[in-house]
Motif scaffolding. Sequence first.
Motif, PDB file in Angstrom:
ATOM      1  N   ARG A  23     -13.075   4.716  -0.810  1.00 24.91           N
ATOM      2  CA  ARG A  23     -13.920   5.623  -0.037  1.00 24.91           C
ATOM      3  C   ARG A  23     -13.219   6.963   0.107  1.00 24.91           C
ATOM      4  NH1 ARG A  23     -12.875   3.660   6.173  1.00 24.91           N
ATOM      5  NH2 ARG A  23     -10.648   4.035   6.113  1.00 24.91           N
ATOM      6  N   ALA A  24     -13.935   7.900   0.671  1.00 22.56           N
ATOM      7  CA  ALA A  24     -13.331   9.170   1.060  1.00 22.56           C
ATOM      8  C   ALA A  24     -13.446   9.270   2.572  1.00 22.56           C
ATOM      9  CB  ALA A  24     -14.060  10.334   0.401  1.00 22.56           C
TER      10      ALA A  24
ATOM     11  N   TYR B 260     -19.789  17.082   1.258  1.00 22.86           N
ATOM     12  CA  TYR B 260     -18.527  17.458   0.641  1.00 22.86           C
ATOM     13  C   TYR B 260     -18.459  16.860  -0.755  1.00 22.86           C
ATOM     14  CZ  TYR B 260     -17.127  18.952   5.295  1.00 22.86           C
ATOM     15  OH  TYR B 260     -17.057  19.596   6.499  1.00 22.86           O
ATOM     16  N   LYS B 261     -18.283  17.725  -1.755  1.00 24.58           N
ATOM     17  CA  LYS B 261     -18.235  17.273  -3.146  1.00 24.58           C
ATOM     18  C   LYS B 261     -16.793  16.962  -3.529  1.00 24.58           C
ATOM     19  CE  LYS B 261     -22.248  19.988  -4.451  1.00 24.58           C
ATOM     20  NZ  LYS B 261     -22.800  21.032  -5.326  1.00 24.58           N
ATOM     21  N   LEU B 262     -16.602  15.758  -4.083  1.00 30.45           N
ATOM     22  CA  LEU B 262     -15.291  15.344  -4.557  1.00 30.45           C
ATOM     23  C   LEU B 262     -15.372  15.081  -6.051  1.00 30.45           C
ATOM     24  CD1 LEU B 262     -15.475  14.309  -1.454  1.00 30.45           C
ATOM     25  CD2 LEU B 262     -13.451  13.050  -2.080  1.00 30.45           C
ATOM     26  N   PHE B 263     -14.564  15.807  -6.814  1.00 26.14           N
ATOM     27  CA  PHE B 263     -14.501  15.630  -8.258  1.00 26.14           C
ATOM     28  C   PHE B 263     -13.292  14.739  -8.541  1.00 26.14           C
ATOM     29  CE2 PHE B 263     -16.759  19.466  -7.329  1.00 26.14           C
ATOM     30  CZ  PHE B 263     -17.840  19.416  -8.186  1.00 26.14           C
TER      31      PHE B 263
ATOM     32  N   PHE C 123      -9.786  13.310   2.257  1.00 21.26           N
ATOM     33  CA  PHE C 123     -10.424  14.573   1.920  1.00 21.26           C
ATOM     34  C   PHE C 123      -9.771  15.721   2.670  1.00 21.26           C
ATOM     35  CE2 PHE C 123     -13.683  17.753   3.056  1.00 21.26           C
ATOM     36  CZ  PHE C 123     -13.924  18.247   1.792  1.00 21.26           C
ATOM     37  N   ASP C 124      -9.591  16.813   1.963  1.00 21.82           N
ATOM     38  CA  ASP C 124      -9.058  18.044   2.530  1.00 21.82           C
ATOM     39  C   ASP C 124     -10.026  19.156   2.142  1.00 21.82           C
ATOM     40  OD1 ASP C 124      -7.716  20.446   2.971  1.00 21.82           O
ATOM     41  OD2 ASP C 124      -5.791  19.671   2.335  1.00 21.82           O
ATOM     42  N   LYS C 125     -10.501  19.907   3.112  1.00 24.38           N
ATOM     43  CA  LYS C 125     -11.496  20.956   2.837  1.00 24.38           C
ATOM     44  C   LYS C 125     -11.027  21.944   1.780  1.00 24.38           C
ATOM     45  CE  LYS C 125     -14.667  21.858   6.533  1.00 24.38           C
ATOM     46  NZ  LYS C 125     -15.034  22.721   7.641  1.00 24.38           N
ATOM     47  N   ASP C 126      -9.713  22.115   1.646  1.00 25.47           N
ATOM     48  CA  ASP C 126      -9.178  23.075   0.692  1.00 25.47           C
ATOM     49  C   ASP C 126      -8.987  22.474  -0.698  1.00 25.47           C
ATOM     50  OD1 ASP C 126      -9.045  25.000   2.708  1.00 25.47           O
ATOM     51  OD2 ASP C 126      -7.064  24.299   3.339  1.00 25.47           O
ATOM     52  N   LYS C 127      -9.331  21.196  -0.844  1.00 25.89           N
ATOM     53  CA  LYS C 127      -9.117  20.526  -2.130  1.00 25.89           C
ATOM     54  C   LYS C 127     -10.365  19.735  -2.495  1.00 25.89           C
ATOM     55  CE  LYS C 127      -5.923  17.296  -4.310  1.00 25.89           C
ATOM     56  NZ  LYS C 127      -4.725  16.479  -4.167  1.00 25.89           N
ATOM     57  N   THR C 128     -10.873  19.947  -3.707  1.00 25.32           N
ATOM     58  CA  THR C 128     -12.059  19.203  -4.139  1.00 25.32           C
ATOM     59  C   THR C 128     -11.793  18.302  -5.334  1.00 25.32           C
ATOM     60  OG1 THR C 128     -12.760  21.041  -5.554  1.00 25.32           O
ATOM     61  CG2 THR C 128     -13.668  20.973  -3.310  1.00 25.32           C
ATOM     62  N   GLU C 129     -10.659  18.509  -6.022  1.00 28.16           N
ATOM     63  CA  GLU C 129     -10.362  17.707  -7.215  1.00 28.16           C
ATOM     64  C   GLU C 129      -9.244  16.716  -6.922  1.00 28.16           C
ATOM     65  OE1 GLU C 129      -9.801  19.964 -10.780  1.00 28.16           O
ATOM     66  OE2 GLU C 129     -11.466  21.305 -10.314  1.00 28.16           O
TER      67      GLU C 129
ATOM     68  N   LEU D 273       0.836  -1.198   0.000  1.00 26.92           N
ATOM     69  CA  LEU D 273       0.000   0.000   0.000  1.00 26.92           C
ATOM     70  C   LEU D 273       0.868   1.244   0.000  1.00 26.92           C
ATOM     71  CD1 LEU D 273      -3.049   0.632   0.076  1.00 26.92           C
ATOM     72  CD2 LEU D 273      -2.810   0.957   2.527  1.00 26.92           C
ATOM     73  N   GLU D 274       0.616   2.132  -0.945  1.00 26.34           N
ATOM     74  CA  GLU D 274       1.283   3.429  -1.003  1.00 26.34           C
ATOM     75  C   GLU D 274       0.274   4.473  -0.547  1.00 26.34           C
ATOM     76  OE1 GLU D 274       4.094   5.917  -3.948  1.00 26.34           O
ATOM     77  OE2 GLU D 274       4.343   3.823  -3.449  1.00 26.34           O
ATOM     78  N   THR D 275       0.615   5.232   0.483  1.00 24.05           N
ATOM     79  CA  THR D 275      -0.348   6.165   1.048  1.00 24.05           C
ATOM     80  C   THR D 275       0.024   7.613   0.718  1.00 24.05           C
ATOM     81  OG1 THR D 275       0.856   6.215   3.135  1.00 24.05           O
ATOM     82  CG2 THR D 275      -0.919   4.608   2.940  1.00 24.05           C
ATOM     83  N   GLY D 276      -0.957   8.457   0.820  1.00 29.58           N
ATOM     84  CA  GLY D 276      -0.835   9.882   0.540  1.00 29.58           C
ATOM     85  C   GLY D 276      -2.247  10.437   0.493  1.00 29.58           C
ATOM     86  N   ASP D 277      -2.502  11.421  -0.374  1.00 27.57           N
ATOM     87  CA  ASP D 277      -3.874  11.915  -0.567  1.00 27.57           C
ATOM     88  C   ASP D 277      -4.776  10.789  -1.077  1.00 27.57           C
ATOM     89  OD1 ASP D 277      -3.085  14.390   0.183  1.00 27.57           O
ATOM     90  OD2 ASP D 277      -3.324  15.335  -1.770  1.00 27.57           O
TER      91      ASP D 277
END
Length: 195
Positions: free
Chosen positions: A84-85, A123-126, A50-56, A27-31
Motif C-alpha cells: 500500500r501507500a 496522489y499519483k505514485l509512479f 508517500f512524500d509530497k515532494d516525491k512521486t517516483e 522487515l527493512e523499513t525506509g521509503d
Amino acid sequence: MKKRIVSCLALLSCILPLTSCSLFYQLETGDIDIGYNTAKKDAFVANITFDKDKTEYVIPSEINGCYVTTLGGYFGRGVPSPFRASSNLQELYPDADSYYSTSEKYLYENKSFLGDEIILNNYKLFVTLPKYLKTVKYVDTNIEVAEYKKDDKTTDYVSRYVFYFNLDSSNENFYTKEGKLYTKDDVLVKDFIYE
C-alpha cells in the motif's frame, strides 16, 4: 513403544522451532518497506511511504541476497504487511482533530460516513515494480483521512493513492500497460486504485 513416542516428541520439539524460524520474514523499513527471508531467499514489498515532494518509487529486485517476488505479505510471527501507500498524516495536517484510514467505497457509496465537506487529494505514485515479481498477495487500497471539526461542521481531507506501474518486460508473470498491471493472461490486476 512408549520410549519411541517420547523420543519422537522430543525430536519434534527441537526441530519445529528451527523450521518455523526459517519461515519468518524480517522487515527493512525506509521509503519502501520490504520483508525478507534469507533462508528462503525470498522477499515481499509492503508499505510505500508517500512524500509530497516525491512521486517516483523504484522497488529493488533484490535485498540482502533475496529476490523481491511478492506484493504484500507477513513478517515476524504473522504480522500483516499489505502492499500500500501511506503518509504521515500528522505531518501533512498537523492541526487536524483526528486521523483514520477507511475503505475507498465511502467516497462513492455512503458519503455520510465522511465529513460535511470532503477535500479529495489524488496522489499519483509512479512505481517501478521488482523484476522478479511473481505474486500479488495482499493489497490495501484504503484512503487516509485527516478530519477537522469546527462548530457543527466537519471537513475531511482525503488522501487517495493512484498507482502507475512500470515493470521490466522480461517478467514472466506480469506486464504493464498505460500504468496498469496485467497478468500474462491479459487479466487486469484490480487490487489497486488506477486512473
